[in-house]
Design a protein around this motif. Sequence first.
Motif, short mmCIF file in Angstrom:
data_model
loop_
_atom_site.label_atom_id
_atom_site.label_comp_id
_atom_site.label_asym_id
_atom_site.label_seq_id
_atom_site.Cartn_x
_atom_site.Cartn_y
_atom_site.Cartn_z
N LEU A 122 -48.77 -27.52 43.13
CA LEU A 122 -48.83 -26.46 44.14
C LEU A 122 -50.07 -26.55 45.01
O LEU A 122 -50.02 -26.23 46.20
CB LEU A 122 -48.78 -25.08 43.48
CG LEU A 122 -47.43 -24.62 42.92
CD1 LEU A 122 -47.54 -23.17 42.49
CD2 LEU A 122 -46.33 -24.79 43.94
N ARG A 123 -51.18 -26.95 44.43
CA ARG A 123 -52.42 -27.02 45.21
C ARG A 123 -52.27 -27.98 46.38
O ARG A 123 -52.83 -27.75 47.45
CB ARG A 123 -53.57 -27.45 44.31
CG ARG A 123 -54.93 -27.47 45.02
CD ARG A 123 -56.03 -27.92 44.08
NE ARG A 123 -56.36 -26.89 43.12
CZ ARG A 123 -56.80 -27.12 41.89
NH1 ARG A 123 -56.93 -28.36 41.46
NH2 ARG A 123 -57.10 -26.11 41.09
N LYS A 124 -51.48 -29.04 46.18
CA LYS A 124 -51.29 -30.02 47.24
C LYS A 124 -50.05 -29.74 48.08
O LYS A 124 -50.09 -29.80 49.31
CB LYS A 124 -51.19 -31.43 46.63
CG LYS A 124 -52.44 -31.87 45.90
CD LYS A 124 -52.24 -33.24 45.26
CE LYS A 124 -53.49 -33.69 44.51
NZ LYS A 124 -53.27 -35.02 43.84
N ALA A 125 -48.93 -29.45 47.39
CA ALA A 125 -47.66 -29.32 48.10
C ALA A 125 -47.47 -27.95 48.75
O ALA A 125 -46.84 -27.84 49.80
CB ALA A 125 -46.50 -29.61 47.15
N ARG A 126 -47.96 -26.88 48.11
CA ARG A 126 -47.79 -25.52 48.63
C ARG A 126 -49.12 -24.77 48.49
O ARG A 126 -49.24 -23.84 47.70
CB ARG A 126 -46.70 -24.78 47.84
CG ARG A 126 -45.30 -25.35 47.98
CD ARG A 126 -44.68 -24.98 49.33
NE ARG A 126 -43.26 -25.27 49.36
CZ ARG A 126 -42.75 -26.46 49.58
NH1 ARG A 126 -43.56 -27.48 49.80
NH2 ARG A 126 -41.44 -26.64 49.62
N PRO A 127 -50.13 -25.16 49.25
CA PRO A 127 -51.45 -24.52 49.10
C PRO A 127 -51.43 -23.02 49.34
O PRO A 127 -52.18 -22.27 48.71
CB PRO A 127 -52.33 -25.25 50.13
CG PRO A 127 -51.37 -25.89 51.08
CD PRO A 127 -50.14 -26.20 50.29
N GLU A 128 -50.53 -22.55 50.24
CA GLU A 128 -50.47 -21.12 50.50
C GLU A 128 -49.94 -20.35 49.30
O GLU A 128 -50.38 -19.23 49.01
CB GLU A 128 -49.61 -20.84 51.75
CG GLU A 128 -48.13 -21.11 51.60
CD GLU A 128 -47.74 -22.59 51.59
OE1 GLU A 128 -46.54 -22.87 51.39
OE2 GLU A 128 -48.63 -23.44 51.79
N VAL A 129 -49.01 -20.96 48.55
CA VAL A 129 -48.49 -20.34 47.33
C VAL A 129 -49.55 -20.38 46.24
O VAL A 129 -49.75 -19.40 45.51
CB VAL A 129 -47.20 -21.05 46.86
CG1 VAL A 129 -46.72 -20.47 45.53
CG2 VAL A 129 -46.10 -20.93 47.91
N TRP A 130 -50.24 -21.50 46.12
CA TRP A 130 -51.29 -21.62 45.11
C TRP A 130 -52.38 -20.58 45.32
O TRP A 130 -52.89 -20.00 44.36
CB TRP A 130 -51.88 -23.03 45.11
CG TRP A 130 -53.03 -23.18 44.17
CD1 TRP A 130 -54.34 -23.41 44.48
CD2 TRP A 130 -52.98 -23.11 42.74
NE1 TRP A 130 -55.10 -23.47 43.35
CE2 TRP A 130 -54.30 -23.30 42.26
CE3 TRP A 130 -51.96 -22.90 41.81
CZ2 TRP A 130 -54.62 -23.29 40.90
CZ3 TRP A 130 -52.27 -22.88 40.46
CH2 TRP A 130 -53.58 -23.07 40.02
#
Length: 201
Positions: free
Chosen positions: A122-130
């Motif tokens: 998530l930190r890389k693929a979906r930073p806004e979600v992380w």
Amino acid sequence: MATWTLRLRVRYGETDRMGRAYYARYFDWFTDGRTELIRRMGLSYRQLEDQGVFLPVLEAACRYLRPVDYDDELELEVRLERLTPTRMDFAYRLRLAATGQPVAEGTTRHAFIDRRGKPVNLRKARPEVWRRLEPLQAATPLPRESVAPAGSSVAPPPSHGDEPAPRGTRAAPARRAADRADPVATPSSTPEAREGDDRRC
């Protein structure tokens, strides 16, 4: 890590022929608990799925300590045991609301996957979600409240105040190191992942 306490009442349809709460229902209660824990941090399961992030169950366990019956009022404490950019692990403690007597303990382990069933960081693929989930790593527990699942009818519980932070909370650098070393089971090899995106765990 964050904790949340959910109150619920055993419904008639959740019991078996012996009048006891059916063993599989405990996992439904666990689902209710972790769903509310995430919601109280301002991010719902639906929002995660709308953004293409899913949380299949990799492992689930429950230890039954004593039976519960129809109309028993229960208190479910949910604790986020581990959060990394690739995984979430939860622990559950279920007790009688009136006496505090433990009735069950359980755990679930989840991986973050995308719509194709592939593991994601998530930190890389979906930073806004992380960024929305990362506050769950905070050691301060959430306030205890009563949230009943759909169809339940319970009275609001007394306020218990804040609880002390769980022991063994790691500092952020240690978690980041664990993230890099954390092997994630490939969800596509699990029955949950093979069921596709419509499976909500």
